[in-house]
Design a protein around this motif. Structure first.
Motif, PDB file in Angstrom:
ATOM      1  N   PRO A  92       0.861  -1.182   0.000  1.00  0.00           N
ATOM      2  CA  PRO A  92       0.000   0.000   0.000  1.00  0.00           C
ATOM      3  C   PRO A  92       0.898   1.233   0.000  1.00  0.00           C
ATOM      4  O   PRO A  92       1.828   1.310   0.796  1.00  0.00           O
ATOM      5  CB  PRO A  92      -0.771  -0.118   1.317  1.00  0.00           C
ATOM      6  N   TYR A  96      -0.405   7.656  -1.084  1.00  0.00           N
ATOM      7  CA  TYR A  96      -1.614   7.557  -1.899  1.00  0.00           C
ATOM      8  C   TYR A  96      -2.748   6.861  -1.150  1.00  0.00           C
ATOM      9  O   TYR A  96      -3.622   6.253  -1.740  1.00  0.00           O
ATOM     10  CB  TYR A  96      -1.324   6.833  -3.207  1.00  0.00           C
ATOM     11  N   GLY A  97      -2.682   6.923   0.160  1.00  0.00           N
ATOM     12  CA  GLY A  97      -3.778   6.377   0.944  1.00  0.00           C
ATOM     13  C   GLY A  97      -3.933   4.891   0.768  1.00  0.00           C
ATOM     14  O   GLY A  97      -3.078   4.127   1.143  1.00  0.00           O
ATOM     15  N   ASN A  98      -5.006   4.486   0.130  1.00  0.00           N
ATOM     16  CA  ASN A  98      -5.323   3.066   0.105  1.00  0.00           C
ATOM     17  C   ASN A  98      -4.894   2.355  -1.161  1.00  0.00           C
ATOM     18  O   ASN A  98      -5.316   1.235  -1.410  1.00  0.00           O
ATOM     19  CB  ASN A  98      -6.832   2.897   0.271  1.00  0.00           C
ATOM     20  N   LYS A  99      -4.075   2.973  -1.972  1.00  0.00           N
ATOM     21  CA  LYS A  99      -3.693   2.370  -3.244  1.00  0.00           C
ATOM     22  C   LYS A  99      -2.801   1.160  -2.995  1.00  0.00           C
ATOM     23  O   LYS A  99      -1.742   1.266  -2.395  1.00  0.00           O
ATOM     24  CB  LYS A  99      -2.961   3.415  -4.079  1.00  0.00           C
ATOM     25  N   LEU A 100      -3.208   0.007  -3.466  1.00  0.00           N
ATOM     26  CA  LEU A 100      -2.455  -1.231  -3.286  1.00  0.00           C
ATOM     27  C   LEU A 100      -1.831  -1.613  -4.614  1.00  0.00           C
ATOM     28  O   LEU A 100      -2.536  -1.904  -5.575  1.00  0.00           O
ATOM     29  CB  LEU A 100      -3.391  -2.338  -2.778  1.00  0.00           C
TER      30      LEU A 100
END
Lengths: 112, 116
Positions: A92, A96-100
């Protein structure tokens, strides 16, 4: 852009041998995850290691994390034919926060 | 058991058609993702969503849009299908965690889309 880069791209070993796959990443992370994908199927989560951990075990799997080198390794001990699959690392992205984001994967073939 | 269900396993569509790929998860996960997978390129993120009606572009959003009207459902839309969108499409969901950002992701079985 791919965050994780697995190495090698492909690996072929005999049943009973150990398999080691590596993953390098570019930015800071708070955890790193490994997944397995059998041919033509969805991915299955194997193990998650947090950024403050150095090593984690799950059955025949051992994952290490070196945040100073921005790299991780997945070791499968005493491999079996059923371990034949593609293996991916995923991170993650903190900024970019929750970008996996996943790497391109390592194709493992275990010969019986 | 967490279930992520994609509406179709195989799909064949014609160039120019509008295509809907549906994904439903049953674990009340905040995060949902759409990836496409092509040989040698790994998984590339198209779009993701961290809440109802919220969406964020991934690395390759061109030619795609998404919809998340309900928490459990995340739809991928190909506005006008083209042959270069022939691919395996994978949907995933995960629980949000303040400390981990993403916990483990659960994947659907994939939709193999062929555009002719």
């Amino acid at each position: 852009s791919q965050q994780g880069e697995e190495d090698p791209q492909a690996l072929s070993i005999q049943e009973g041998e150990n398999a080691t796959m590596n993953c390098s990443y570019k930015t800071s992370i708070n955890n790193l995850q490994w997944y397995r994908q059998n041919s033509g199927r969805g991915l299955v989560h194997l193990i998650l290691i947090r950024s403050n951990e150095r090593e984690k075990h799950s059955g025949r799997l051992r994952v290490t994390l070196d945040t100073s080198k921005k790299s991780s390794s997945l070791l499968i001990t005493a491999s079996r034919a059923a371990d034949t699959a593609s293996y991916f690392c995923a991170t993650p992205l903190k900024e970019y926060g929750n970008k996996l984001v996943f790497g391109a994967g390592t194709i493992l073939r275990v010969k019986s | 058991d967490v279930k992520v269900t994609q509406s179709s396993r195989y799909l064949v569509k014609r160039t120019g058609e509008k295509v809907f790929l549906e994904c439903v998860q049953d674990m009340d996960h905040e995060n949902m993702f759409w990836y496409r997978q092509d040989p040698g390129l790994g998984l590339r993120l198209i779009y993701f969503s961290y809440d109802v009606k919220m969406k964020e572009k991934g690395d390759i959003p061109e030619g795609y849009s998404v919809s998340r009207e309900k928490k459990e459902r995340f739809s991928l839309i190909l506005e006008s299908a083209s042959t270069n969108q022939t691919s395996m499409y994978l949907c995933a969901s995960s629980l949000f965690s303040i400390t981990l950002m993403n916990t483990e992701a659960f994947f659907g079985q994939g939709t193999r889309l062929t555009v002719v």
